[in-house]
Design a protein around this motif. Structure first.
Motif, PDB file in Angstrom:
ATOM      1  N   SER A  68       0.871  -1.176   0.000  1.00 57.59           N
ATOM      2  CA  SER A  68       0.000   0.000   0.000  1.00 57.59           C
ATOM      3  C   SER A  68       0.905   1.221   0.000  1.00 57.59           C
ATOM      4  N   ALA A  69       0.647   2.124  -0.922  1.00 57.17           N
ATOM      5  CA  ALA A  69       1.589   3.218  -1.105  1.00 57.17           C
ATOM      6  C   ALA A  69       0.881   4.553  -1.227  1.00 57.17           C
ATOM      7  N   ASP A  70       1.504   5.558  -0.677  1.00 53.27           N
ATOM      8  CA  ASP A  70       1.041   6.928  -0.836  1.00 53.27           C
ATOM      9  C   ASP A  70       1.942   7.548  -1.897  1.00 53.27           C
ATOM     10  N   CYS A  71       1.579   7.352  -3.144  1.00 54.29           N
ATOM     11  CA  CYS A  71       2.449   7.730  -4.257  1.00 54.29           C
ATOM     12  C   CYS A  71       2.075   9.090  -4.828  1.00 54.29           C
ATOM     13  N   THR A  72       3.042   9.715  -5.480  1.00 51.52           N
ATOM     14  CA  THR A  72       2.809  11.020  -6.092  1.00 51.52           C
ATOM     15  C   THR A  72       2.780  10.957  -7.613  1.00 51.52           C
ATOM     16  N   SER A  73       2.972   9.791  -8.189  1.00 54.97           N
ATOM     17  CA  SER A  73       2.835   9.630  -9.642  1.00 54.97           C
ATOM     18  C   SER A  73       2.483   8.178  -9.939  1.00 54.97           C
ATOM     19  N   TYR A  74       1.996   7.958 -11.133  1.00 53.32           N
ATOM     20  CA  TYR A  74       1.621   6.606 -11.517  1.00 53.32           C
ATOM     21  C   TYR A  74       2.840   5.688 -11.513  1.00 53.32           C
ATOM     22  N   LYS A  75       3.973   6.206 -11.940  1.00 51.47           N
ATOM     23  CA  LYS A  75       5.192   5.403 -11.972  1.00 51.47           C
ATOM     24  C   LYS A  75       5.579   4.930 -10.573  1.00 51.47           C
ATOM     25  N   THR A 120      -8.111   8.250 -14.237  1.00 51.94           N
ATOM     26  CA  THR A 120      -9.299   8.815 -14.879  1.00 51.94           C
ATOM     27  C   THR A 120      -9.203  10.338 -14.911  1.00 51.94           C
ATOM     28  N   ARG A 121      -8.790  10.905 -13.787  1.00 57.16           N
ATOM     29  CA  ARG A 121      -8.713  12.363 -13.688  1.00 57.16           C
ATOM     30  C   ARG A 121      -7.557  12.947 -14.500  1.00 57.16           C
ATOM     31  N   CYS A 122      -6.360  12.423 -14.316  1.00 51.68           N
ATOM     32  CA  CYS A 122      -5.200  13.083 -14.923  1.00 51.68           C
ATOM     33  C   CYS A 122      -5.083  12.822 -16.416  1.00 51.68           C
ATOM     34  N   LEU A 123      -5.545  11.682 -16.888  1.00 48.60           N
ATOM     35  CA  LEU A 123      -5.446  11.384 -18.319  1.00 48.60           C
ATOM     36  C   LEU A 123      -6.778  11.552 -19.048  1.00 48.60           C
ATOM     37  N   GLU A 124      -7.781  12.007 -18.306  1.00 45.48           N
ATOM     38  CA  GLU A 124      -9.104  12.220 -18.894  1.00 45.48           C
ATOM     39  C   GLU A 124      -9.592  10.958 -19.615  1.00 45.48           C
ATOM     40  N   PHE A 168       4.591   2.731 -20.032  1.00 49.62           N
ATOM     41  CA  PHE A 168       3.535   3.713 -19.801  1.00 49.62           C
ATOM     42  C   PHE A 168       3.363   4.605 -21.031  1.00 49.62           C
ATOM     43  N   SER A 169       4.457   4.979 -21.665  1.00 49.79           N
ATOM     44  CA  SER A 169       4.379   5.792 -22.882  1.00 49.79           C
ATOM     45  C   SER A 169       3.596   5.069 -23.971  1.00 49.79           C
ATOM     46  N   MET A 170       3.863   3.794 -24.148  1.00 51.04           N
ATOM     47  CA  MET A 170       3.128   3.019 -25.160  1.00 51.04           C
ATOM     48  C   MET A 170       1.638   2.967 -24.830  1.00 51.04           C
ATOM     49  N   LEU A 171       1.321   2.779 -23.556  1.00 48.90           N
ATOM     50  CA  LEU A 171      -0.085   2.710 -23.158  1.00 48.90           C
ATOM     51  C   LEU A 171      -0.787   4.060 -23.316  1.00 48.90           C
ATOM     52  N   VAL A 172      -0.117   5.132 -22.938  1.00 47.85           N
ATOM     53  CA  VAL A 172      -0.706   6.464 -23.106  1.00 47.85           C
ATOM     54  C   VAL A 172      -0.922   6.753 -24.586  1.00 47.85           C
ATOM     55  N   ARG A 173       0.079   6.426 -25.392  1.00 45.80           N
ATOM     56  CA  ARG A 173      -0.045   6.640 -26.839  1.00 45.80           C
ATOM     57  C   ARG A 173      -1.281   5.904 -27.377  1.00 45.80           C
ATOM     58  N   HIS A 174      -1.489   4.681 -26.913  1.00 45.28           N
ATOM     59  CA  HIS A 174      -2.631   3.890 -27.368  1.00 45.28           C
ATOM     60  C   HIS A 174      -3.960   4.451 -26.853  1.00 45.28           C
ATOM     61  N   ALA A 185       4.540  13.876 -24.884  1.00 45.06           N
ATOM     62  CA  ALA A 185       5.298  14.502 -23.797  1.00 45.06           C
ATOM     63  C   ALA A 185       4.375  15.275 -22.863  1.00 45.06           C
ATOM     64  N   ALA A 186       3.374  15.952 -23.421  1.00 40.28           N
ATOM     65  CA  ALA A 186       2.432  16.715 -22.592  1.00 40.28           C
ATOM     66  C   ALA A 186       1.613  15.786 -21.692  1.00 40.28           C
ATOM     67  N   TRP A 187       1.135  14.673 -22.235  1.00 34.82           N
ATOM     68  CA  TRP A 187       0.373  13.717 -21.424  1.00 34.82           C
ATOM     69  C   TRP A 187       1.256  13.070 -20.357  1.00 34.82           C
ATOM     70  N   LEU A 188       2.496  12.749 -20.713  1.00 32.88           N
ATOM     71  CA  LEU A 188       3.400  12.133 -19.740  1.00 32.88           C
ATOM     72  C   LEU A 188       3.725  13.103 -18.608  1.00 32.88           C
ATOM     73  N   GLU A 189       3.917  14.370 -18.941  1.00 34.64           N
ATOM     74  CA  GLU A 189       4.180  15.376 -17.916  1.00 34.64           C
ATOM     75  C   GLU A 189       2.977  15.516 -16.985  1.00 34.64           C
ATOM     76  N   ARG A 190       1.827  15.501 -17.565  1.00 34.05           N
ATOM     77  CA  ARG A 190       0.601  15.602 -16.770  1.00 34.05           C
ATOM     78  C   ARG A 190       0.478  14.407 -15.816  1.00 34.05           C
ATOM     79  N   ALA A 191       0.813  13.229 -16.306  1.00 36.47           N
ATOM     80  CA  ALA A 191       0.727  12.017 -15.473  1.00 36.47           C
ATOM     81  C   ALA A 191       1.829  11.988 -14.410  1.00 36.47           C
ATOM     82  N   ARG A 192       2.935  12.639 -14.688  1.00 35.01           N
ATOM     83  CA  ARG A 192       4.071  12.609 -13.762  1.00 35.01           C
ATOM     84  C   ARG A 192       3.726  13.283 -12.436  1.00 35.01           C
ATOM     85  N   HIS A 193       2.857  14.271 -12.476  1.00 37.56           N
ATOM     86  CA  HIS A 193       2.519  15.046 -11.266  1.00 37.56           C
ATOM     87  C   HIS A 193       1.021  15.047 -11.049  1.00 37.56           C
TER      88      HIS A 193
END
Length: 196
Positions: A68-75, A120-124, A168-174, A185-193
């Motif tokens: 169980s983790a209190d994470c700040t990014s999906y990674k 759902t929220r960060c990647l719409e 993750f990049s491949m999945l976001v691209r898809h 790059a914009a979507w990855l930056e958004r997901a990073r934070h």
């Protein structure tokens, strides 16, 4: 007469984790656990009723304590999982290389609901798309985790970062139908934070 030491439920579960950590799942018996705790088997049976009941409770305890983790990014969720595979090989094998009931979640992810809301929220994404993306990322991390925990493949921190980012990049691209590298790059930056 000296007071008897009270063996708490958490002590028993942590003791079971220690026995598995040191000798693998096959080393966990009522006697080995009692020896680890410095008591008779009576407190184990008083608390759980049977070794089988203890074994049913143990995954939930391990998930809560180690995954169980209190994470700040999906990674971060992937990092937690893969570092657990590297640091706690026997516990990883106990949790993920065992038979499960057919209705269990594929990886019994303690962070699943929170992760899906954040994706759902960060990647719409729709809840279904977020679940699909996360499931595919889980499958990938599960494969890496098995290789790491079984000694088939070791990953440096740099390799781990690259693997997680690439997948993750491949999945976001898809899932986002990304047309170019700038959009990716914009979507990855958004997901990073994405936790705010």
């Amino acid at each position: 007469m000296p007071l008897k030491k009270r063996i708490k439920r958490e002590d028993i579960l942590e003791g079971a984790a220690q026995v598995i950590r040191e000798g693998g799942a096959g080393a966990l018996t009522a006697r080995s656990l009692a020896a680890r705790l410095g008591c008779s088997t009576q407190p184990l049976y008083s608390e759980f009723g049977s070794l089988e009941a203890l074994l049913e409770a143990l995954p939930g305890y391990l998930h809560e304590k180690y995954l169980s983790a209190d994470c700040t990014s999906y990674k971060d969720f992937g990092r937690v999982f893969l570092r657990f595979a590297a640091r706690e090989k026997e516990l990883f094998c106990f949790l993920y290389l065992r038979r499960r009931s057919e209705d269990a979640l594929p990886l019994e992810d303690p962070n699943r609901e929170r992760t899906l809301k954040l994706l759902t929220r960060c990647l719409e994404l729709s809840p279904e798309e977020a679940a699909g993306l996360h499931r595919r990322m889980q499958f990938y991390c599960y494969g890496l985790g098995v290789m790491i925990a079984t000694g088939y493949r070791a990953l440096t921190d740099e390799e781990l970062e690259r693997e997680l980012t690439d997948m993750f990049s491949m999945l976001v691209r898809h899932y986002k139908n990304v047309p170019d590298e700038t959009s990716l790059a914009a979507w990855l930056e958004r997901a990073r934070h994405y936790i705010g």
